[in-house]
Scaffold this active site. Structure first.
Site, PDB file in Angstrom:
ATOM      1  N   VAL A 101      50.787  48.921  52.503  1.00  0.00           N
ATOM      2  CA  VAL A 101      51.751  47.893  52.908  1.00  0.00           C
ATOM      3  C   VAL A 101      53.181  48.411  52.701  1.00  0.00           C
ATOM      4  O   VAL A 101      54.137  47.650  52.825  1.00  0.00           O
ATOM      5  CB  VAL A 101      51.528  46.588  52.095  1.00  0.00           C
ATOM      6  CG1 VAL A 101      50.142  46.009  52.343  1.00  0.00           C
ATOM      7  CG2 VAL A 101      51.741  46.793  50.584  1.00  0.00           C
ATOM      8  N   ASP A 102      53.324  49.719  52.379  1.00  0.00           N
ATOM      9  CA  ASP A 102      54.617  50.226  51.899  1.00  0.00           C
ATOM     10  C   ASP A 102      55.557  50.731  52.984  1.00  0.00           C
ATOM     11  O   ASP A 102      56.690  51.146  52.681  1.00  0.00           O
ATOM     12  CB  ASP A 102      54.383  51.336  50.854  1.00  0.00           C
ATOM     13  CG  ASP A 102      53.589  52.536  51.419  1.00  0.00           C
ATOM     14  OD1 ASP A 102      53.610  52.770  52.645  1.00  0.00           O
ATOM     15  OD2 ASP A 102      52.946  53.241  50.610  1.00  0.00           O
ATOM     16  N   HIS A 117      46.486  45.765  56.250  1.00  0.00           N
ATOM     17  CA  HIS A 117      46.673  44.824  55.136  1.00  0.00           C
ATOM     18  C   HIS A 117      48.087  44.258  55.075  1.00  0.00           C
ATOM     19  O   HIS A 117      48.526  43.804  54.023  1.00  0.00           O
ATOM     20  CB  HIS A 117      46.291  45.498  53.811  1.00  0.00           C
ATOM     21  CG  HIS A 117      44.826  45.837  53.726  1.00  0.00           C
ATOM     22  ND1 HIS A 117      44.305  46.755  52.835  1.00  0.00           N
ATOM     23  CD2 HIS A 117      43.760  45.351  54.430  1.00  0.00           C
ATOM     24  CE1 HIS A 117      42.990  46.843  52.988  1.00  0.00           C
ATOM     25  NE2 HIS A 117      42.632  46.013  53.964  1.00  0.00           N
ATOM     26  N   CYS A 148      60.055  27.870  51.697  1.00  0.00           N
ATOM     27  CA  CYS A 148      60.408  27.786  53.125  1.00  0.00           C
ATOM     28  C   CYS A 148      61.261  26.534  53.334  1.00  0.00           C
ATOM     29  O   CYS A 148      61.249  25.621  52.495  1.00  0.00           O
ATOM     30  CB  CYS A 148      59.113  27.676  53.908  1.00  0.00           C
ATOM     31  SG  CYS A 148      59.286  27.349  55.660  1.00  0.00           S
ATOM     32  N   ASN A 213      40.883  63.821  49.600  1.00  0.00           N
ATOM     33  CA  ASN A 213      41.065  62.982  48.420  1.00  0.00           C
ATOM     34  C   ASN A 213      41.113  63.902  47.204  1.00  0.00           C
ATOM     35  O   ASN A 213      40.583  65.010  47.250  1.00  0.00           O
ATOM     36  CB  ASN A 213      39.898  61.985  48.281  1.00  0.00           C
ATOM     37  CG  ASN A 213      40.241  60.793  47.401  1.00  0.00           C
ATOM     38  OD1 ASN A 213      40.591  60.936  46.236  1.00  0.00           O
ATOM     39  ND2 ASN A 213      40.139  59.602  47.975  1.00  0.00           N
TER      40      ASN A 213
HETATM   41  C1  BJW Z   1      44.783  60.761  46.381  1.00  0.00           C
HETATM   42  C2  BJW Z   1      45.968  61.189  45.820  1.00  0.00           C
HETATM   43  C3  BJW Z   1      46.615  62.217  46.479  1.00  0.00           C
HETATM   44  C4  BJW Z   1      45.256  59.625  44.578  1.00  0.00           C
HETATM   45  N1  BJW Z   1      46.088  62.730  47.599  1.00  0.00           N
HETATM   46  N2  BJW Z   1      44.274  61.278  47.478  1.00  0.00           N
HETATM   47  C5  BJW Z   1      31.513  44.254  52.592  1.00  0.00           C
HETATM   48  C6  BJW Z   1      30.943  44.688  51.409  1.00  0.00           C
HETATM   49  C7  BJW Z   1      31.462  44.270  50.176  1.00  0.00           C
HETATM   50  C8  BJW Z   1      32.560  43.417  50.109  1.00  0.00           C
HETATM   51  C9  BJW Z   1      33.130  42.979  51.283  1.00  0.00           C
HETATM   52  C10 BJW Z   1      32.608  43.394  52.497  1.00  0.00           C
HETATM   53  N3  BJW Z   1      33.371  42.860  53.485  1.00  0.00           N
HETATM   54  C11 BJW Z   1      34.361  42.114  52.911  1.00  0.00           C
HETATM   55  C12 BJW Z   1      34.228  42.168  51.578  1.00  0.00           C
HETATM   56  C13 BJW Z   1      35.107  41.480  50.586  1.00  0.00           C
HETATM   57  C14 BJW Z   1      36.382  42.215  50.279  1.00  0.00           C
HETATM   58  C15 BJW Z   1      36.045  43.575  49.720  1.00  0.00           C
HETATM   59  O1  BJW Z   1      36.117  44.596  50.374  1.00  0.00           O
HETATM   60  N4  BJW Z   1      35.712  43.626  48.428  1.00  0.00           N
HETATM   61  C16 BJW Z   1      35.337  44.879  47.756  1.00  0.00           C
HETATM   62  C17 BJW Z   1      36.424  45.283  46.766  1.00  0.00           C
HETATM   63  C18 BJW Z   1      34.016  44.705  47.085  1.00  0.00           C
HETATM   64  N5  BJW Z   1      37.247  42.333  51.473  1.00  0.00           N
HETATM   65  C19 BJW Z   1      38.070  41.350  51.827  1.00  0.00           C
HETATM   66  O2  BJW Z   1      38.138  40.313  51.193  1.00  0.00           O
HETATM   67  C20 BJW Z   1      38.919  41.567  53.068  1.00  0.00           C
HETATM   68  N6  BJW Z   1      38.843  40.423  53.897  1.00  0.00           N
HETATM   69  C21 BJW Z   1      37.715  40.071  54.519  1.00  0.00           C
HETATM   70  O3  BJW Z   1      36.725  40.740  54.520  1.00  0.00           O
HETATM   71  O4  BJW Z   1      37.811  38.880  55.185  1.00  0.00           O
HETATM   72  C22 BJW Z   1      36.662  38.306  55.803  1.00  0.00           C
HETATM   73  C23 BJW Z   1      37.102  37.081  56.554  1.00  0.00           C
HETATM   74  C24 BJW Z   1      36.820  36.988  57.923  1.00  0.00           C
HETATM   75  C25 BJW Z   1      37.243  35.861  58.626  1.00  0.00           C
HETATM   76  C26 BJW Z   1      37.927  34.851  57.977  1.00  0.00           C
HETATM   77  C27 BJW Z   1      38.235  34.963  56.625  1.00  0.00           C
HETATM   78  C28 BJW Z   1      37.820  36.088  55.909  1.00  0.00           C
HETATM   79  C29 BJW Z   1      40.402  41.688  52.707  1.00  0.00           C
HETATM   80  C30 BJW Z   1      40.725  42.883  51.868  1.00  0.00           C
HETATM   81  C31 BJW Z   1      42.203  42.860  51.494  1.00  0.00           C
HETATM   82  C32 BJW Z   1      42.582  43.968  50.540  1.00  0.00           C
HETATM   83  N7  BJW Z   1      43.913  43.744  50.074  1.00  0.00           N
HETATM   84  C33 BJW Z   1      44.523  44.712  49.169  1.00  0.00           C
HETATM   85  C34 BJW Z   1      45.888  44.128  48.712  1.00  0.00           C
HETATM   86  C35 BJW Z   1      46.906  44.207  49.845  1.00  0.00           C
HETATM   87  C36 BJW Z   1      48.229  43.684  49.452  1.00  0.00           C
HETATM   88  C37 BJW Z   1      48.888  44.481  48.359  1.00  0.00           C
HETATM   89  O5  BJW Z   1      49.087  45.706  48.488  1.00  0.00           O
HETATM   90  O6  BJW Z   1      49.231  43.860  47.366  1.00  0.00           O
HETATM   91  O7  BJW Z   1      44.718  45.969  49.841  1.00  0.00           O
HETATM   92  S1  BJW Z   1      43.485  45.161  47.785  1.00  0.00           S
HETATM   93  C38 BJW Z   1      43.997  46.858  47.722  1.00  0.00           C
HETATM   94  O8  BJW Z   1      42.870  47.714  48.019  1.00  0.00           O
HETATM   95  C39 BJW Z   1      44.985  47.030  48.888  1.00  0.00           C
HETATM   96  C40 BJW Z   1      44.576  48.370  49.444  1.00  0.00           C
HETATM   97  O9  BJW Z   1      45.020  48.509  50.775  1.00  0.00           O
HETATM   98  C41 BJW Z   1      43.072  48.318  49.300  1.00  0.00           C
HETATM   99  C42 BJW Z   1      42.409  49.676  49.348  1.00  0.00           C
HETATM  100  O10 BJW Z   1      42.796  50.473  48.275  1.00  0.00           O
HETATM  101  P1  BJW Z   1      43.024  52.032  48.495  1.00  0.00           P
HETATM  102  O11 BJW Z   1      44.130  52.272  49.422  1.00  0.00           O
HETATM  103  O12 BJW Z   1      41.750  52.682  48.800  1.00  0.00           O
HETATM  104  O13 BJW Z   1      43.561  52.467  47.033  1.00  0.00           O
HETATM  105  P2  BJW Z   1      42.733  52.895  45.746  1.00  0.00           P
HETATM  106  O14 BJW Z   1      43.668  52.854  44.599  1.00  0.00           O
HETATM  107  O15 BJW Z   1      41.488  52.137  45.627  1.00  0.00           O
HETATM  108  O16 BJW Z   1      42.333  54.424  46.022  1.00  0.00           O
HETATM  109  C43 BJW Z   1      43.316  55.449  46.093  1.00  0.00           C
HETATM  110  C44 BJW Z   1      42.601  56.766  46.374  1.00  0.00           C
HETATM  111  O17 BJW Z   1      43.572  57.784  46.515  1.00  0.00           O
HETATM  112  C45 BJW Z   1      41.650  57.198  45.259  1.00  0.00           C
HETATM  113  O18 BJW Z   1      40.398  57.541  45.836  1.00  0.00           O
HETATM  114  C46 BJW Z   1      42.323  58.445  44.673  1.00  0.00           C
HETATM  115  O19 BJW Z   1      41.381  59.413  44.220  1.00  0.00           O
HETATM  116  C47 BJW Z   1      43.102  58.948  45.850  1.00  0.00           C
HETATM  117  N8  BJW Z   1      44.293  59.726  45.546  1.00  0.00           N
HETATM  118  N9  BJW Z   1      46.193  60.457  44.657  1.00  0.00           N
HETATM  119  C48 BJW Z   1      44.878  62.215  48.048  1.00  0.00           C
HETATM  120  N10 BJW Z   1      47.772  62.724  45.982  1.00  0.00           N
HETATM  121 ZN    ZN Z   2      57.133  26.473  56.065  1.00  0.00          ZN
END
Ligand code: BJW
Ligand code: ZN
Length: 244
Positions: A101-102, A117, A148, A213
């Site tokens: 989101v950055d 996201h 708002c 990664n």
């Molecule tokens: C390096 C490095 C370097 C470090 N070089 N690498 C199926 C199965 C199970 C669960 C679900 C499913 N489907 C849906 C779900 C539920 C849920 C979910 O996924 N839960 C799991 C955690 C179990 N998903 C949802 O709820 C989603 N919505 C949804 O499914 O809605 C359904 C719906 C349909 C219709 C109507 C209503 C609903 C929404 C998910 C939203 C995620 N939001 C966040 C916050 C965003 C806002 C904010 O930033 O504050 O998004 S959570 C957070 O995690 C953020 C990130 O984008 C997201 C992913 O994280 P990311 O980017 O992978 O970061 P890290 O820290 O986890 O990993 C970093 C990696 O970098 C590591 O591997 C390091 O090793 C590596 N690294 N340095 C290369 N230099």
């Molecule tokens: Zn409003």
């Protein structure tokens, strides 16, 4: 470092999709979410990034987002972000799908981006859904929570757990994943769905999937090739290897 097959597939490719996560911005100074150095080491992401947590304690959630916004304003894209711009310039059909989101990909110069996201610099009203610019944010005295003009709470325009991803963005991402020649998955733990499904879907539809990664992830056993190292080192090396 790169297999002959990867280079062959990339040289022949016309269509490339890249999925990025927090790891690509880590070298810019934006903390990742999970793991030892994670931003949310003290909080489980699922506990803060959801509408119930916001409605229960909006000032806590705003404090956390304001801290992150201030941090993001101070940082710059790194060589990993820049290398993806070079890839976009090479391929006629290129899509950058980010969970971040950055805004750093846009600042780096990437153009064809789908933000799955949301974007931390945008805000919207919980009640009337109006988009509210940063400059328009009004904070009532004695509270850290902006409102708002309709009286509703303002929230960051990001996607929290349990919320649907923006429809066009996720549709475009799946469509591109299903038709690309090569799919790169960079700096994501691949635990958050539906984004985590994209590399698997790409592979299922015949793409060559490369993961970059610093450590193995839950998808490492499913991709065609993993390179373990920093995105800010590996991506520029890959671009160089391709002669860009
Ligand atoms: C390096 C490095 C370097 C470090 N070089 N690498 C199926 C199965 C199970 C669960 C679900 C499913 N489907 C849906 C779900 C539920 C849920 C979910 O996924 N839960 C799991 C955690 C179990 N998903 C949802 O709820 C989603 N919505 C949804 O499914 O809605 C359904 C719906 C349909 C219709 C109507 C209503 C609903 C929404 C998910 C939203 C995620 N939001 C966040 C916050 C965003 C806002 C904010 O930033 O504050 O998004 S959570 C957070 O995690 C953020 C990130 O984008 C997201 C992913 O994280 P990311 O980017 O992978 O970061 P890290 O820290 O986890 O990993 C970093 C990696 O970098 C590591 O591997 C390091 O090793 C590596 N690294 N340095 C290369 N230099
Ligand atoms: Zn409003």
């Amino acid at each position: 470092m790169f297999s002959d097959l990867l280079i062959e597939r990339l040289l022949k490719a016309t269509s490339v999709v890249v999925l990025t996560g927090a790891g690509i911005s880590a070298e810019s100074g934006v903390p990742i979410f999970r793991g030892e150095t994670g931003l949310w080491k003290k909080f489980r992401p699922e506990e803060l990034a959801n509408i119930d947590a916001f409605l229960r304690n909006p000032s806590l959630v705003w404090e956390w987002y304001n801290y992150r916004k201030d941090l993001i304003r101070e940082v710059n894209p790194n060589p990993g972000h820049v290398a993806l711009v070079a890839l976009e310039n090479k391929y006629p059909d290129f899509l950058l799908v980010t969970q971040n989101v950055d805004n750093l990909h846009r600042v780096a110069g990437s153009r064809n981006i789908r933000e799955l996201h949301g974007n931390i610099m945008r805000n919207r009203c919980v009640d009337c859904n109006r988009q509210i610019d940063q400059s328009e944010l009004t904070v009532p005295t004695g509270s850290a929570v902006p409102r708002c003009e309709c009286g509703g709470l303002v929230r960051p325009d990001v996607v929290w757990f349990g919320e649907a991803l923006p429809n066009k963005e996720i549709q475009d991402a799946f469509t591109a994943a299903r038709s690309c020649d090569v799919f790169l998955v960079v700096g994501t733990s691949a635990v958050v769905h539906p984004a985590a499904q994209l590399p698997l879907e790409a592979k299922e539809y015949g793409a060559y999937v490369l993961e970059i990664n610093v450590e193995p992830t839950v998808i490492s056993n499913y991709v065609n090739e993993s390179i373990f190292g920093k995105a800010g080192t590996i991506l520029p090396a890959l671009v160089k290897r391709l002669g860009l």
